[in-house]
Design a protein around this motif. Sequence first.
Motif, PDB file in Angstrom:
ATOM      1  N   ASP A   8      11.779   2.878   1.511  1.00 58.40           N
ATOM      2  CA  ASP A   8      11.531   3.294   0.124  1.00 58.40           C
ATOM      3  C   ASP A   8      10.367   2.531  -0.508  1.00 58.40           C
ATOM      4  OD1 ASP A   8      13.634   5.014   0.380  1.00 58.40           O
ATOM      5  OD2 ASP A   8      15.070   3.749  -0.686  1.00 58.40           O
ATOM      6  N   ILE A   9      10.138   1.295  -0.050  1.00 55.35           N
ATOM      7  CA  ILE A   9       9.024   0.497  -0.575  1.00 55.35           C
ATOM      8  C   ILE A   9       7.692   1.184  -0.288  1.00 55.35           C
ATOM      9  CG2 ILE A   9       7.765  -1.692  -0.274  1.00 55.35           C
ATOM     10  CD1 ILE A   9      10.404  -3.060   0.164  1.00 55.35           C
ATOM     11  N   PHE A  10       7.627   1.881   0.841  1.00 51.12           N
ATOM     12  CA  PHE A  10       6.410   2.601   1.210  1.00 51.12           C
ATOM     13  C   PHE A  10       6.372   4.007   0.616  1.00 51.12           C
ATOM     14  CE2 PHE A  10       7.197  -0.273   4.904  1.00 51.12           C
ATOM     15  CZ  PHE A  10       6.110  -1.108   4.721  1.00 51.12           C
ATOM     16  N   ILE A  11       7.496   4.723   0.680  1.00 50.67           N
ATOM     17  CA  ILE A  11       7.496   6.148   0.377  1.00 50.67           C
ATOM     18  C   ILE A  11       7.318   6.443  -1.104  1.00 50.67           C
ATOM     19  CG2 ILE A  11       8.903   8.247   0.374  1.00 50.67           C
ATOM     20  CD1 ILE A  11       7.531   7.498   3.037  1.00 50.67           C
ATOM     21  N   TYR A  12       8.074   5.783  -1.966  1.00 52.21           N
ATOM     22  CA  TYR A  12       7.978   6.115  -3.395  1.00 52.21           C
ATOM     23  C   TYR A  12       6.614   5.778  -3.990  1.00 52.21           C
ATOM     24  CZ  TYR A  12      12.896   7.350  -3.355  1.00 52.21           C
ATOM     25  OH  TYR A  12      14.094   7.968  -3.071  1.00 52.21           O
ATOM     26  N   PRO A  13       6.025   4.606  -3.686  1.00 53.12           N
ATOM     27  CA  PRO A  13       4.652   4.375  -4.149  1.00 53.12           C
ATOM     28  C   PRO A  13       3.653   5.355  -3.530  1.00 53.12           C
ATOM     29  CG  PRO A  13       5.696   2.299  -3.568  1.00 53.12           C
ATOM     30  CD  PRO A  13       6.604   3.389  -3.098  1.00 53.12           C
ATOM     31  N   ALA A  14       3.893   5.764  -2.278  1.00 49.04           N
ATOM     32  CA  ALA A  14       3.002   6.728  -1.629  1.00 49.04           C
ATOM     33  C   ALA A  14       3.030   8.059  -2.370  1.00 49.04           C
ATOM     34  CB  ALA A  14       3.416   6.931  -0.167  1.00 49.04           C
ATOM     35  N   ILE A  15       4.233   8.538  -2.710  1.00 49.58           N
ATOM     36  CA  ILE A  15       4.367   9.800  -3.450  1.00 49.58           C
ATOM     37  C   ILE A  15       3.653   9.693  -4.791  1.00 49.58           C
ATOM     38  CG2 ILE A  15       6.005  11.328  -4.617  1.00 49.58           C
ATOM     39  CD1 ILE A  15       8.037  10.606  -2.397  1.00 49.58           C
ATOM     40  N   LEU A  16       3.864   8.567  -5.486  1.00 46.25           N
ATOM     41  CA  LEU A  16       3.255   8.378  -6.801  1.00 46.25           C
ATOM     42  C   LEU A  16       1.730   8.364  -6.710  1.00 46.25           C
ATOM     43  CD1 LEU A  16       3.641   7.808  -9.813  1.00 46.25           C
ATOM     44  CD2 LEU A  16       3.748   5.358  -9.264  1.00 46.25           C
ATOM     45  N   CYS A  17       1.196   7.631  -5.724  1.00 43.57           N
ATOM     46  CA  CYS A  17      -0.262   7.536  -5.572  1.00 43.57           C
ATOM     47  C   CYS A  17      -0.882   8.887  -5.239  1.00 43.57           C
ATOM     48  CB  CYS A  17      -0.620   6.519  -4.484  1.00 43.57           C
ATOM     49  SG  CYS A  17      -0.391   4.796  -4.969  1.00 43.57           S
ATOM     50  N   VAL A  18      -0.280   9.622  -4.307  1.00 39.90           N
ATOM     51  CA  VAL A  18      -0.830  10.929  -3.921  1.00 39.90           C
ATOM     52  C   VAL A  18      -0.707  11.923  -5.073  1.00 39.90           C
ATOM     53  CG1 VAL A  18      -0.579  12.898  -2.361  1.00 39.90           C
ATOM     54  CG2 VAL A  18      -0.439  10.569  -1.459  1.00 39.90           C
ATOM     55  N   LEU A  19       0.423  11.882  -5.782  1.00 41.59           N
ATOM     56  CA  LEU A  19       0.617  12.788  -6.908  1.00 41.59           C
ATOM     57  C   LEU A  19      -0.393  12.498  -8.024  1.00 41.59           C
ATOM     58  CD1 LEU A  19       2.335  15.102  -8.017  1.00 41.59           C
ATOM     59  CD2 LEU A  19       3.888  13.394  -8.988  1.00 41.59           C
ATOM     60  N   LEU A  20      -0.586  11.224  -8.345  1.00 45.97           N
ATOM     61  CA  LEU A  20      -1.574  10.848  -9.363  1.00 45.97           C
ATOM     62  C   LEU A  20      -2.989  11.204  -8.907  1.00 45.97           C
ATOM     63  CD1 LEU A  20      -0.276   7.369 -10.598  1.00 45.97           C
ATOM     64  CD2 LEU A  20      -0.371   9.491 -11.913  1.00 45.97           C
ATOM     65  N   GLY A  21      -3.264  10.947  -7.623  1.00 44.65           N
ATOM     66  CA  GLY A  21      -4.591  11.245  -7.088  1.00 44.65           C
ATOM     67  C   GLY A  21      -4.917  12.725  -7.135  1.00 44.65           C
ATOM     68  N   THR A  22      -3.953  13.552  -6.738  1.00 45.26           N
ATOM     69  CA  THR A  22      -4.192  15.001  -6.755  1.00 45.26           C
ATOM     70  C   THR A  22      -4.281  15.519  -8.192  1.00 45.26           C
ATOM     71  OG1 THR A  22      -1.794  15.337  -6.489  1.00 45.26           O
ATOM     72  CG2 THR A  22      -3.146  15.477  -4.521  1.00 45.26           C
ATOM     73  N   THR A  23      -3.496  14.926  -9.104  1.00 44.83           N
ATOM     74  CA  THR A  23      -3.573  15.323 -10.520  1.00 44.83           C
ATOM     75  C   THR A  23      -4.947  15.000 -11.096  1.00 44.83           C
ATOM     76  OG1 THR A  23      -1.197  14.936 -10.814  1.00 44.83           O
ATOM     77  CG2 THR A  23      -2.546  15.034 -12.810  1.00 44.83           C
ATOM     78  N   LEU A  24      -5.449  13.799 -10.803  1.00 48.55           N
ATOM     79  CA  LEU A  24      -6.791  13.429 -11.256  1.00 48.55           C
ATOM     80  C   LEU A  24      -7.848  14.343 -10.635  1.00 48.55           C
ATOM     81  CD1 LEU A  24      -6.653   9.514 -11.203  1.00 48.55           C
ATOM     82  CD2 LEU A  24      -6.735  11.009 -13.208  1.00 48.55           C
ATOM     83  N   GLY A  25      -7.645  14.706  -9.370  1.00 53.38           N
ATOM     84  CA  GLY A  25      -8.570  15.609  -8.702  1.00 53.38           C
ATOM     85  C   GLY A  25      -8.581  16.972  -9.372  1.00 53.38           C
ATOM     86  N   PHE A  26      -7.401  17.446  -9.786  1.00 49.65           N
ATOM     87  CA  PHE A  26      -7.303  18.728 -10.483  1.00 49.65           C
ATOM     88  C   PHE A  26      -8.021  18.666 -11.836  1.00 49.65           C
ATOM     89  CE2 PHE A  26      -4.962  21.431 -13.529  1.00 49.65           C
ATOM     90  CZ  PHE A  26      -5.205  22.673 -12.959  1.00 49.65           C
ATOM     91  N   ILE A  27      -7.813  17.549 -12.545  1.00 48.27           N
ATOM     92  CA  ILE A  27      -8.479  17.359 -13.840  1.00 48.27           C
ATOM     93  C   ILE A  27      -9.996  17.346 -13.658  1.00 48.27           C
ATOM     94  CG2 ILE A  27      -8.864  15.715 -15.725  1.00 48.27           C
ATOM     95  CD1 ILE A  27      -5.908  14.878 -15.368  1.00 48.27           C
TER      96      ILE A  27
END
Length: 242
Positions: free
Chosen positions: A209-228
């Motif tokens: 979970d230490i790897f997965i939850y931050p990974a999901i957050l980073c990719v989700l934020l990154g793709t959101t910024l990319g969309f913006i």
Amino acid sequence: MAFSSLMASILATGFTLALVSRLPRLIKGAGNLWLWLTHLGMSIVLWLAVEPVYLFIDRLMGSVNAANLLSHICINFVFFAGGTQIALSAGRLDVVGRIRRLSVVALPLCVALMTVLFFVADLSYSNMGLNAFRREETAVVLYKLALYLYPAMISALLVKPLLRAASSSVHGVPYYSKKLMAVGFGLVIAAPVGHLAELTNRQLYWITDIFIYPAILCVLLGTTLGFISACRLSRQKVAYAH
């Protein structure tokens, strides 16, 4: 409803709306197929992360956690479609080629391995996440480990191109978008280590979970910024055209 199920339902609704809204353009041949397929996979995965939905679907499939196997297969599919889309958006057709060549062999093998381990495990009743079986069933831990093998391979192909694309980005939003995604995929590469640790000591089940939850957050934020960033660029092009 538990907080995790509530968050999953909110995200699932968002992805489903995006899926439906993009369908008319896709039917007309003007849409982005890989992005639509990514939304499709994410919608299925997220709805199956909502406990009442999971239990209902699994009941239809025999109450043996087949819904969990379906979710795992969809996660692998999301990395294939999403990884392809990210490589295309970065203009890296060479990376797209590598993903496709790797996936011809690795994707079916990883899905087959997960399926075998799923049937080896003794899953006698529905339990979302299979946490009730992890302490006693080694096959369940191996099954969860198998989930991250293909995503880790795809992530390994994406990290360096994203870092290079970030270093060449002039504007702040594209830079942080690619940087966040690179960090997220880097964490996915490390995720299997968590389950390897769990195999040696069941008390270490939390490491993944230490790897997965931050990974999901980073990719989700990154793709959101990319969309913006893409929306901003599109508006600028329209303004220049006028």
